[in-house]
Design a protein around this motif. Structure first.
Motif, PDB file in Angstrom:
ATOM      1  N   LEU A 344       0.818  -1.218   0.000  1.00 27.81           N
ATOM      2  CA  LEU A 344       0.000   0.000   0.000  1.00 27.81           C
ATOM      3  C   LEU A 344       0.847   1.261   0.000  1.00 27.81           C
ATOM      4  N   SER A 345       1.929   1.218   0.806  1.00 27.84           N
ATOM      5  CA  SER A 345       2.710   2.438   0.997  1.00 27.84           C
ATOM      6  C   SER A 345       3.488   2.825  -0.250  1.00 27.84           C
ATOM      7  N   GLU A 346       3.587   1.907  -1.209  1.00 26.52           N
ATOM      8  CA  GLU A 346       4.339   2.262  -2.415  1.00 26.52           C
ATOM      9  C   GLU A 346       3.456   2.794  -3.534  1.00 26.52           C
ATOM     10  N   LYS A 347       2.181   2.867  -3.270  1.00 23.69           N
ATOM     11  CA  LYS A 347       1.253   3.437  -4.261  1.00 23.69           C
ATOM     12  C   LYS A 347       1.503   4.955  -4.374  1.00 23.69           C
ATOM     13  N   PRO A 348       0.989   5.577  -5.454  1.00 22.98           N
ATOM     14  CA  PRO A 348       1.236   7.023  -5.630  1.00 22.98           C
ATOM     15  C   PRO A 348       0.700   7.862  -4.476  1.00 22.98           C
ATOM     16  N   SER A 349      -0.337   7.354  -3.792  1.00 17.91           N
ATOM     17  CA  SER A 349      -0.921   8.156  -2.715  1.00 17.91           C
ATOM     18  C   SER A 349      -0.125   8.004  -1.417  1.00 17.91           C
ATOM     19  N   TYR A 350       1.189   8.037  -1.513  1.00 14.86           N
ATOM     20  CA  TYR A 350       2.038   7.795  -0.345  1.00 14.86           C
ATOM     21  C   TYR A 350       1.762   8.797   0.777  1.00 14.86           C
ATOM     22  N   LEU A 351       1.596  10.076   0.397  1.00  9.85           N
ATOM     23  CA  LEU A 351       1.377  11.114   1.405  1.00  9.85           C
ATOM     24  C   LEU A 351       0.095  10.843   2.191  1.00  9.85           C
ATOM     25  N   PHE A 352      -0.947  10.456   1.454  1.00  6.58           N
ATOM     26  CA  PHE A 352      -2.211  10.148   2.121  1.00  6.58           C
ATOM     27  C   PHE A 352      -2.009   8.967   3.071  1.00  6.58           C
ATOM     28  N   TYR A 353      -1.309   7.944   2.596  1.00  2.00           N
ATOM     29  CA  TYR A 353      -1.049   6.750   3.412  1.00  2.00           C
ATOM     30  C   TYR A 353      -0.315   7.144   4.693  1.00  2.00           C
ATOM     31  N   LYS A 354       0.673   8.005   4.537  1.00  2.00           N
ATOM     32  CA  LYS A 354       1.491   8.439   5.673  1.00  2.00           C
ATOM     33  C   LYS A 354       0.632   9.210   6.695  1.00  2.00           C
ATOM     34  N   LEU A 355      -0.137  10.182   6.179  1.00  2.00           N
ATOM     35  CA  LEU A 355      -0.969  10.994   7.087  1.00  2.00           C
ATOM     36  C   LEU A 355      -2.024  10.142   7.784  1.00  2.00           C
ATOM     37  N   ALA A 356      -2.621   9.214   7.018  1.00  2.00           N
ATOM     38  CA  ALA A 356      -3.618   8.321   7.618  1.00  2.00           C
ATOM     39  C   ALA A 356      -2.946   7.474   8.694  1.00  2.00           C
ATOM     40  N   GLY A 357      -1.724   7.028   8.413  1.00  2.00           N
ATOM     41  CA  GLY A 357      -0.969   6.217   9.384  1.00  2.00           C
ATOM     42  C   GLY A 357      -0.728   6.996  10.676  1.00  2.00           C
ATOM     43  N   ILE A 358      -0.317   8.265  10.538  1.00  2.00           N
ATOM     44  CA  ILE A 358      -0.050   9.094  11.718  1.00  2.00           C
ATOM     45  C   ILE A 358      -1.330   9.237  12.553  1.00  2.00           C
ATOM     46  N   PHE A 359      -2.443   9.481  11.857  1.00  2.00           N
ATOM     47  CA  PHE A 359      -3.721   9.654  12.552  1.00  2.00           C
ATOM     48  C   PHE A 359      -4.122   8.366  13.279  1.00  2.00           C
ATOM     49  N   ILE A 360      -4.004   7.234  12.608  1.00  2.00           N
ATOM     50  CA  ILE A 360      -4.412   5.957  13.208  1.00  2.00           C
ATOM     51  C   ILE A 360      -3.517   5.630  14.410  1.00  2.00           C
ATOM     52  N   VAL A 361      -2.205   5.834  14.250  1.00  2.00           N
ATOM     53  CA  VAL A 361      -1.279   5.516  15.339  1.00  2.00           C
ATOM     54  C   VAL A 361      -1.566   6.411  16.549  1.00  2.00           C
ATOM     55  N   PHE A 362      -1.814   7.688  16.304  1.00  2.00           N
ATOM     56  CA  PHE A 362      -2.089   8.610  17.409  1.00  2.00           C
ATOM     57  C   PHE A 362      -3.348   8.162  18.166  1.00  2.00           C
ATOM     58  N   ASN A 363      -4.367   7.745  17.398  1.00  2.00           N
ATOM     59  CA  ASN A 363      -5.595   7.259  18.035  1.00  2.00           C
ATOM     60  C   ASN A 363      -5.346   5.976  18.821  1.00  2.00           C
ATOM     61  N   ALA A 364      -4.581   5.063  18.236  1.00  2.00           N
ATOM     62  CA  ALA A 364      -4.320   3.773  18.893  1.00  2.00           C
ATOM     63  C   ALA A 364      -3.540   3.999  20.194  1.00  2.00           C
ATOM     64  N   VAL A 365      -2.528   4.877  20.131  1.00  2.00           N
ATOM     65  CA  VAL A 365      -1.716   5.138  21.317  1.00  2.00           C
ATOM     66  C   VAL A 365      -2.560   5.850  22.382  1.00  2.00           C
ATOM     67  N   SER A 366      -3.384   6.808  21.948  1.00  2.00           N
ATOM     68  CA  SER A 366      -4.224   7.529  22.908  1.00  2.00           C
ATOM     69  C   SER A 366      -5.204   6.578  23.577  1.00  2.00           C
ATOM     70  N   PHE A 367      -5.728   5.628  22.795  1.00  2.00           N
ATOM     71  CA  PHE A 367      -6.659   4.645  23.375  1.00  2.00           C
ATOM     72  C   PHE A 367      -5.948   3.828  24.456  1.00  2.00           C
ATOM     73  N   SER A 368      -4.752   3.352  24.146  1.00  6.45           N
ATOM     74  CA  SER A 368      -4.033   2.539  25.144  1.00  6.45           C
ATOM     75  C   SER A 368      -3.696   3.373  26.378  1.00  6.45           C
ATOM     76  N   ASN A 369      -3.488   4.679  26.166  1.00  7.91           N
ATOM     77  CA  ASN A 369      -3.130   5.547  27.290  1.00  7.91           C
ATOM     78  C   ASN A 369      -4.286   5.782  28.256  1.00  7.91           C
ATOM     79  N   ILE A 370      -5.506   5.470  27.818  1.00  5.47           N
ATOM     80  CA  ILE A 370      -6.635   5.551  28.759  1.00  5.47           C
ATOM     81  C   ILE A 370      -6.366   4.601  29.918  1.00  5.47           C
ATOM     82  N   PHE A 371      -5.860   3.406  29.613  1.00  2.00           N
ATOM     83  CA  PHE A 371      -5.532   2.445  30.672  1.00  2.00           C
ATOM     84  C   PHE A 371      -4.325   2.924  31.476  1.00  2.00           C
ATOM     85  N   PHE A 372      -3.369   3.499  30.746  1.00  2.00           N
ATOM     86  CA  PHE A 372      -2.121   3.952  31.367  1.00  2.00           C
ATOM     87  C   PHE A 372      -2.396   5.029  32.415  1.00  2.00           C
ATOM     88  N   ARG A 373      -3.343   5.908  32.122  1.00  2.00           N
ATOM     89  CA  ARG A 373      -3.591   7.065  32.976  1.00  2.00           C
ATOM     90  C   ARG A 373      -4.651   6.807  34.037  1.00  2.00           C
TER      91      ARG A 373
END
Lengths: 471, 83
Positions: A344-373
Motif C-alpha cells: 500500500l505504501s508504495e502506491k502514488p498516494s504515499y502522502l495520504f497513506y502516511k498521514l492516515a498512518g499518523i492519525f491511526i497511530v495517534f488514536n491507537a496510542v491515545s486509546f491505550s493511554n486511557i488504561f495507562f492514565r
C-alpha cells in the motif's frame, strides 16, 4: 527536589559552576558526591538502598563471568528491586513499607521509584559482563556514577555500560557544550512548564472525576493526555540531557518526534527509545533468537514477553496489563499485515497513506493511554464506554469545552485555547525548534523567547510532578 | 571470488523470499534502513531463512552484530571456511 523546582535550579547552577572550575580529574568524584547528595536529599533510606544494591552488583560482577548461578542471583535481586519499588507505588499513599531494616515511608517514594531505572542499568551491566561484552569495572566510584548520575537516576534515559562508562574519566566541557546544554535545558523547562502543565488540568478533569462526559470530550481528554505525557516526559529528558551536557557527559536521546510515527512499531522506535532498546536487547532478541525456527510465531512470542514485562515494569495492576495488551495487539497486527501494508505504501498516494498512518497511530496510542492514565479499571471502562456512546449530544459544543476548560469562566476557556494553540504550534514546528535547542551557540532571541514564555504562560503554582517519576 | 558471488546471489534470493519482493536488490552495503520491511520484528525471521539456505547456525552475538548485508557475507564466508 523536582527538576522544575527552584531548589533544583539552584543545585544545578552551583553544580555546573563548581564542576566547570574543577580540574578534569576531580570532576567524576565531585559529580558522584552531588549524585549521592541528590538522592540523599529525599531521604537517607533511598541513599542506603542505592549504596547496598550498587555494592552487591559491583562485587558479584567481578566474579560473574561464566558463573550462571551468580548471574541469575544478580538479575533476580535487581528485578526484585524493580518490582518492590513499583509495588510500593501501586499502593500509592498512606503507607509504610518495610524492606529488611529499611523502612520507606510515603515521603520517600519519589526517588525509591526512580530506582527502577537504576535497577535496569544494573541488570544491563551484569549481562554485558557475564557474556564477556564488557570488562568488569574496577572503580566502585565509576560504577556508582554510571548507575546513579543524578540527571538520569530518577527517570532515565537508561544507558548501557558502553554508552556511559567510557565518558566518565573524559569529562570535557567547552563553551559550546555549555551553551548547547543550556539551550536544551531551557527547551525542557518550556515543554514542562508551558506545554505539559497547562494541559494537566484538562486531563485531570476528564480522567480523575469519574463524570460521564460526552464521547467527544472523552476523546479530547485521551488525546490531550497523550500530548501531555509526551511533553512532560520529553521535557524531562531534554532537561536531563541539557544538565548532563553542561556537566560534561552525553546522555542518550529518548524521543525522536514520536507523534509523527505512521506505524506503532515506528512509534516504539521513536518513543522512550532508551527503555525500548533495553527491552529489545535483553528480552526480545534473546527470546526470539532461541525460537527463530518458528518464524512469525517467534516474533509474536517476543512481542508478548517484551510488553508484558514492560507493563509490569510500569506498575503492577490490571490497567498497566491492559495497556500492554493494547500494544501487543497493535504490534502483532502490524507484523501479520506487514506485506500487505508495504504494498500500500508504495502506491502514488504515499502522502495520504502516511498521514492516515499518523492519525491511526495517534488514536491507537491515545486509546491505550486511557488504561495507562486511569487510576482503576472501572474508570478506564467508564471512559471507553463514553467514547462509544453519545458522541454528539444536544448542545455538544458547550458540553464539549466546559469539562476541559476547568473553572467554567470565559477566561478559563480562553486559557484553554492558549494551551491548545501553544501545543499545536510546537508540534507543527517541532523539528525546527529542536534544531535551535541543539545548537551550540548562545542565542539571545531563543533564550529571551523561552524565558518570557515560561514567565508569562508557565504554571508555577501547583508544582506538577513529572509523570514518569513514578516508574 | 566466484564463490563469493554465488553467496551474495543466494543471499539475495533469501531476501526476496522473506520480504516477498521479486525485484529486491541487495548489496554488501545494504542496511535495514534501505529495506522498509527489515526491522526488529522481521530480523530473526530473515536470519532463520539464511541459516536454512546455507545450512549453518549463527551465534547470538553474530546475529546482534549484523548491521548490513556485508556483515552477513563476512560471517558466511568465515563459516564456509570453517567447514
Amino acid at each position: 527536589m523536582i527538576f522544575n523546582s527552584l531548589i533544583f535550579l539552584c543545585f544545578v547552577v552551583v553544580t555546573v559552576i563548581i564542576n566547570y572550575l574543577l580540574p578534569e580529574r576531580f570532576r567524576s568524584f565531585f559529580l558522584l558526591f552531588c549524585s549521592l547528595a541528590f538522592i540523599g536529599y529525599y531521604n537517607i533510606e533511598s541513599l542506603l538502598a542505592v549504596l547496598v544494591f550498587s555494592l552487591f552488583t559491583f562485587y558479584i560482577s567481578r566474579n560473574i563471568r561464566g558463573n550462571r548461578l551468580l548471574y541469575i542471583a544478580g538479575i533476580l535481586l535487581n528485578a526484585y528491586a524493580v518490582i518492590m519499588f513499583n509495588y510500593f507505588f501501586a499502593t500509592r499513599q498512606g503507607f509504610d513499607f518495610s524492606y529488611a531494616a529499611i523502612s520507606f515511608n510515603v515521603n520517600s517514594f519519589i526517588i525509591a521509584l526512580g530506582l527502577s531505572f537504576y535497577a535496569l542499568q544494573n541488570i544491563s551491566y551484569l549481562t554485558e559482563v557475564y557474556f564477556g561484552r564488557w570488562q568488569p569495572e574496577l572503580s566502585f566510584k565509576n560504577f556508582v556514577l554510571y548507575n546513579s548520575f543524578f540527571p538520569k537516576v530518577v527517570s532515565g534515559p537508561v544507558m548501557l555500560p558502553r554508552e556511559f562508562m567510557p565518558q566518565i574519566d573524559r569529562n570535557v566541557i567547552t563553551h559550546e557544550r555549555l551553551a548547547a546544554g543550556f539551550n536544551r535545558f531551557l527547551l525542557g523547562l518550556f515543554k514542562k512548564m508551558v506545554l505539559a502543565d497547562r494541559l494537566a488540568p484538562a486531563v485531570h478533569s476528564i480522567f480523575d472525576f469519574g463524570d460521564a462526559n460526552c464521547g467527544l470530550t472523552t476523546l479530547a481528554g485521551a488525546y490531550l493526555f497523550t500530548i501531555q505525557l509526551y511533553f512532560d516526559f520529553s521535557g524531562y529528558t531534554d532537561m536531563a540531557l541539557g544538565i548532563a551536557k553542561m556537566l560534561g557527559y552525553d546522555l542518550k536521546e529518548n524521543f525522536n518526534l514520536p507523534l509523527r510515527a505512521s506505524s506503532v512499531s515506528e512509534f516504539w522506535r521513536r518513543w522512550h527509545i532508551s527503555l525500548i532498546s533495553w527491552f529489545t536487547a535483553y528480552v526480545y532478541y534473546p527470546l526470539v533468537y532461541r525460537l527463530r525456527s518458528y518464524k512469525k510465531a517467534a516474533a509474536v512470542a517476543g512481542i508478548l514477553a517484551t510488553f508484558l514485562i514492560s507493563g509490569i515494569w510500569h506498575g503492577i495492576g490490571i490497567t498497566f496489563f491492559l495497556w500492554a495488551c493494547c500494544h501487543i495487539a497493535y504490534l502483532c497486527f502490524e507484523l501479520l499485515t506487514k506485506r500487505m501494508r508495504s504494498g500500500l505504501s508504495e502506491k502514488p498516494s504515499y502522502l495520504f497513506y502516511k498521514l492516515a498512518g499518523i492519525f491511526i497511530v495517534f488514536n491507537a496510542v491515545s486509546f491505550s493511554n486511557i488504561f495507562f492514565r486511569s487510576g482503576s479499571l472501572s474508570s478506564a471502562l467508564l471512559m471507553i464506554k463514553s467514547l462509544f456512546s453519545d458522541f454528539f449530544p444536544a448542545g455538544w459544543l458547550h458540553d464539549f469545552i466546559a469539562p476541559l476548560a476547568v473553572g467554567g469562566h470565559q477566561v478559563d476557556e480562553f486559557n484553554f485555547y492558549i494551551s491548545i494553540f501553544m501545543a499545536a504550534a510546537f508540534l507543527l514546528f517541532e523539528r525546527r525548534i529542536n534544531r535551535i535547542a541543539n545548537s551550540g551557540g548562545f542565542s539571545f532571541y531563543y533564550t529571551t523567547a523561552c524565558v518570557l514564555l515560561i514567565f508569562l504562560l508557565g504554571i508555577f503554582s501547583n508544582g506538577e510532578r513529572f509523570i514518569y517519576m513514578q516508574f | 571470488m566466484r564463490e563469493h558471488m554465488d553467496t551474495s546471489e543466494r543471499l539475495q534470493q533469501v531476501f526476496r523470499k522473506v520480504f516477498q519482493k521479486d525485484d529486491l536488490l541487495v548489496s554488501a552495503s545494504t542496511t535495514a534502513k534501505d529495506i522498509r520491511m527489515w526491522d526488529s520484528l522481521t530480523h530473526l525471521e530473515l536470519i532463520a531463512a539464511v541459516e536454512e539456505e546455507f545450512n549453518i547456525k549463527f551465534s547470538f552475538s553474530e546475529v546482534m552484530q549484523f548491521n548490513a548485508v556485508g556483515d552477513m557475507l563476512v560471517a558466511l564466508s568465515r563459516k564456509s571456511g570453517e567447514i
